[in-house]
Motif scaffolding. Structure first.
Motif, mmCIF file in Angstrom:
data_model
loop_
_atom_site.group_PDB
_atom_site.id
_atom_site.type_symbol
_atom_site.label_atom_id
_atom_site.label_comp_id
_atom_site.label_asym_id
_atom_site.label_seq_id
_atom_site.Cartn_x
_atom_site.Cartn_y
_atom_site.Cartn_z
ATOM 1 N N SER A 187 17.165 -31.559 41.374
ATOM 2 C CA SER A 187 15.707 -31.519 41.390
ATOM 3 C C SER A 187 15.254 -30.462 42.383
ATOM 4 O O SER A 187 16.056 -29.868 43.095
ATOM 5 N N TYR A 188 13.947 -30.236 42.393
ATOM 6 C CA TYR A 188 13.396 -29.234 43.312
ATOM 7 C C TYR A 188 13.312 -29.744 44.743
ATOM 8 O O TYR A 188 13.085 -28.972 45.669
ATOM 9 N N ASN A 189 13.462 -31.056 44.913
ATOM 10 C CA ASN A 189 13.385 -31.677 46.243
ATOM 11 C C ASN A 189 12.067 -31.364 46.960
ATOM 12 O O ASN A 189 12.035 -31.120 48.162
ATOM 13 N N TYR A 190 10.973 -31.374 46.189
ATOM 14 C CA TYR A 190 9.660 -31.156 46.791
ATOM 15 C C TYR A 190 9.282 -32.320 47.687
ATOM 16 O O TYR A 190 9.543 -33.484 47.376
ATOM 17 N N GLY A 191 8.617 -32.009 48.791
ATOM 18 C CA GLY A 191 8.054 -33.056 49.627
ATOM 19 C C GLY A 191 6.786 -33.596 48.987
ATOM 20 O O GLY A 191 6.176 -32.933 48.136
ATOM 21 N N SER A 192 6.363 -34.784 49.392
ATOM 22 C CA SER A 192 5.194 -35.417 48.763
ATOM 23 C C SER A 192 3.906 -34.637 48.992
ATOM 24 O O SER A 192 2.923 -34.826 48.270
ATOM 25 N N THR A 193 3.891 -33.753 49.983
ATOM 26 C CA THR A 193 2.677 -32.974 50.264
ATOM 27 C C THR A 193 2.738 -31.571 49.668
ATOM 28 O O THR A 193 1.823 -30.777 49.886
ATOM 29 N N THR A 194 3.800 -31.262 48.922
ATOM 30 C CA THR A 194 3.921 -29.929 48.336
ATOM 31 C C THR A 194 2.822 -29.700 47.302
ATOM 32 O O THR A 194 2.636 -30.500 46.381
ATOM 33 N N GLU A 195 2.096 -28.611 47.458
ATOM 34 C CA GLU A 195 0.955 -28.331 46.578
ATOM 35 C C GLU A 195 1.381 -28.191 45.117
ATOM 36 O O GLU A 195 0.699 -28.682 44.202
ATOM 37 N N GLU A 196 2.508 -27.518 44.883
ATOM 38 C CA GLU A 196 2.983 -27.323 43.513
ATOM 39 C C GLU A 196 3.291 -28.658 42.840
ATOM 40 O O GLU A 196 2.995 -28.856 41.653
ATOM 41 N N GLN A 218 1.966 -31.650 43.656
ATOM 42 C CA GLN A 218 0.708 -32.352 43.446
ATOM 43 C C GLN A 218 -0.028 -31.819 42.222
ATOM 44 O O GLN A 218 -0.572 -32.589 41.421
ATOM 45 N N THR A 219 -0.025 -30.504 42.062
ATOM 46 C CA THR A 219 -0.692 -29.882 40.906
ATOM 47 C C THR A 219 -0.029 -30.313 39.610
ATOM 48 O O THR A 219 -0.702 -30.650 38.629
ATOM 49 N N ARG A 220 1.300 -30.305 39.586
ATOM 50 C CA ARG A 220 2.034 -30.676 38.381
ATOM 51 C C ARG A 220 1.817 -32.139 38.032
ATOM 52 O O ARG A 220 1.599 -32.502 36.866
ATOM 53 N N VAL A 221 1.843 -33.025 39.039
ATOM 54 C CA VAL A 221 1.646 -34.451 38.816
ATOM 55 C C VAL A 221 0.238 -34.720 38.275
ATOM 56 O O VAL A 221 0.061 -35.502 37.333
ATOM 57 N N GLU A 222 -0.752 -34.089 38.850
ATOM 58 C CA GLU A 222 -2.131 -34.273 38.389
ATOM 59 C C GLU A 222 -2.295 -33.808 36.945
ATOM 60 O O GLU A 222 -2.967 -34.458 36.140
ATOM 61 N N LYS A 223 -1.667 -32.692 36.616
ATOM 62 C CA LYS A 223 -1.733 -32.168 35.251
ATOM 63 C C LYS A 223 -1.051 -33.114 34.273
ATOM 64 O O LYS A 223 -1.584 -33.397 33.189
ATOM 65 N N ASP A 224 0.130 -33.633 34.639
ATOM 66 C CA ASP A 224 0.856 -34.563 33.775
ATOM 67 C C ASP A 224 0.100 -35.880 33.619
ATOM 68 O O ASP A 224 0.103 -36.490 32.539
ATOM 69 N N MET A 225 -0.557 -36.313 34.679
ATOM 70 C CA MET A 225 -1.315 -37.552 34.631
ATOM 71 C C MET A 225 -2.496 -37.422 33.663
ATOM 72 O O MET A 225 -2.747 -38.310 32.833
ATOM 73 N N GLU A 226 -3.191 -36.316 33.751
ATOM 74 C CA GLU A 226 -4.324 -36.068 32.861
ATOM 75 C C GLU A 226 -3.864 -35.988 31.405
ATOM 76 O O GLU A 226 -4.522 -36.513 30.502
ATOM 77 N N ALA A 227 -2.713 -35.329 31.187
ATOM 78 C CA ALA A 227 -2.179 -35.175 29.832
ATOM 79 C C ALA A 227 -1.805 -36.533 29.251
ATOM 80 O O ALA A 227 -2.071 -36.812 28.069
ATOM 81 N N PHE A 228 -1.194 -37.396 30.066
ATOM 82 C CA PHE A 228 -0.800 -38.712 29.576
ATOM 83 C C PHE A 228 -2.031 -39.561 29.273
ATOM 84 O O PHE A 228 -2.073 -40.262 28.243
ATOM 85 N N GLN A 229 -3.007 -39.529 30.159
ATOM 86 C CA GLN A 229 -4.212 -40.321 29.947
ATOM 87 C C GLN A 229 -4.937 -39.883 28.666
ATOM 88 O O GLN A 229 -5.454 -40.718 27.920
ATOM 89 N N LYS A 230 -4.944 -38.578 28.400
ATOM 90 C CA LYS A 230 -5.569 -38.065 27.182
ATOM 91 C C LYS A 230 -4.784 -38.515 25.949
ATOM 92 O O LYS A 230 -5.365 -38.901 24.933
ATOM 93 N N LYS A 231 -3.455 -38.462 26.046
ATOM 94 C CA LYS A 231 -2.607 -38.898 24.936
ATOM 95 C C LYS A 231 -2.824 -40.380 24.660
ATOM 96 O O LYS A 231 -2.884 -40.800 23.494
#
Length: 214
Positions: free
Chosen positions: A98-107, A109-122
């Motif tokens: 994995s990328y081993n991103y920290g929980s505060t990594t901006e990239e 957070q952006t990806r999670v928010e985008k995936d969350m919106e996509a799932f909610q729309k689906k």
């Protein structure tokens, strides 16, 4: 000099015996025992349909189509790449991690928010209503290997309405499929409950009259 030669012969003899025992006999015995007693596990816990291997119970994979359950996010894309990516060098061979991103990594957070919106729309498109509650965390985060074959029961449950709407199966049928492919805690206390995505999707495909080997 005699002592040196004697020691050398003994050392050579011991080395030769250990090579035969550890390098030949032991591997052969263990391989034979594995094939005899645990053949399926020793060969990768592969699942076959019509004589063709469609995947392993132990390794996740990507599924196209909202009629199937979706697994976790994979940093290595479950080792699935296009021919173009192979040609331009983007795909460098099988990998895990994995990328081993920290929980505060901006990239992240952006990806999670985008995936969350996509799932909610689906979910809204499938059910005609907004999702109540949150999207389970394991649908938005990658596993350490990027090859996790399981999702949590809550992640399977939240996807059931989407699968039902796109597969033509009843809610009861899909719920039964999830339950049958849920691995419960060992002895009721050890580990976590988890749902095998591949096994669920194989049953869904069969009930739809198609097979995943096509």
């Amino acid at each position: 000099m005699k002592n040196f030669t004697s020691y050398l012969k003994k050392a050579f003899g011991i080395t030769l015996v250990l090579i035969v025992l550890c390098g030949v006999a032991y591997p052969l015995v263990m391989t034979g025992a594995g094939q005899l007693l645990f053949k399926k596990q020793a060969n990768g816990s592969m699942i076959e349909i019509n004589g063709k291997k469609v995947g392993s119970e132990l390794i996740g994979q990507e599924f196209e189509g909202e009629q199937y359950f979706q697994g976790r996010v994979s940093s290595v894309n479950y080792n699935v790449y296009s021919e173009k990516e192979k040609e331009d060098g983007t795909y460098t061979g099988p990998a895990s991690g994995s990328y081993n991103y920290g929980s505060t990594t901006e990239e992240l957070q952006t990806r999670v928010e985008k995936d969350m919106e996509a799932f909610q729309k689906k979910y809204e498109n499938a059910t005609g209503k907004e999702l109540e509650g949150e999207v389970p965390a394991d649908l938005l985060t990658a596993s350490g290997s990027g090859l996790d074959p399981h999702i949590s029961p809550s992640s399977a449950k939240v996807q059931i309405p989407i699968v039902v709407a796109n597969s033509g199966l009843s809610e009861e049928e899909v719920e039964t499929i999830v339950e049958e492919n849920t691995e419960h805690k060992f002895l009721g206390i050890f580990g976590e409950e988890k749902v095998n995505v591949l096994k669920c999707n194989i049953e869904i495909a069969e009930k739809m009259g198609v097979t995943l080997d096509e």
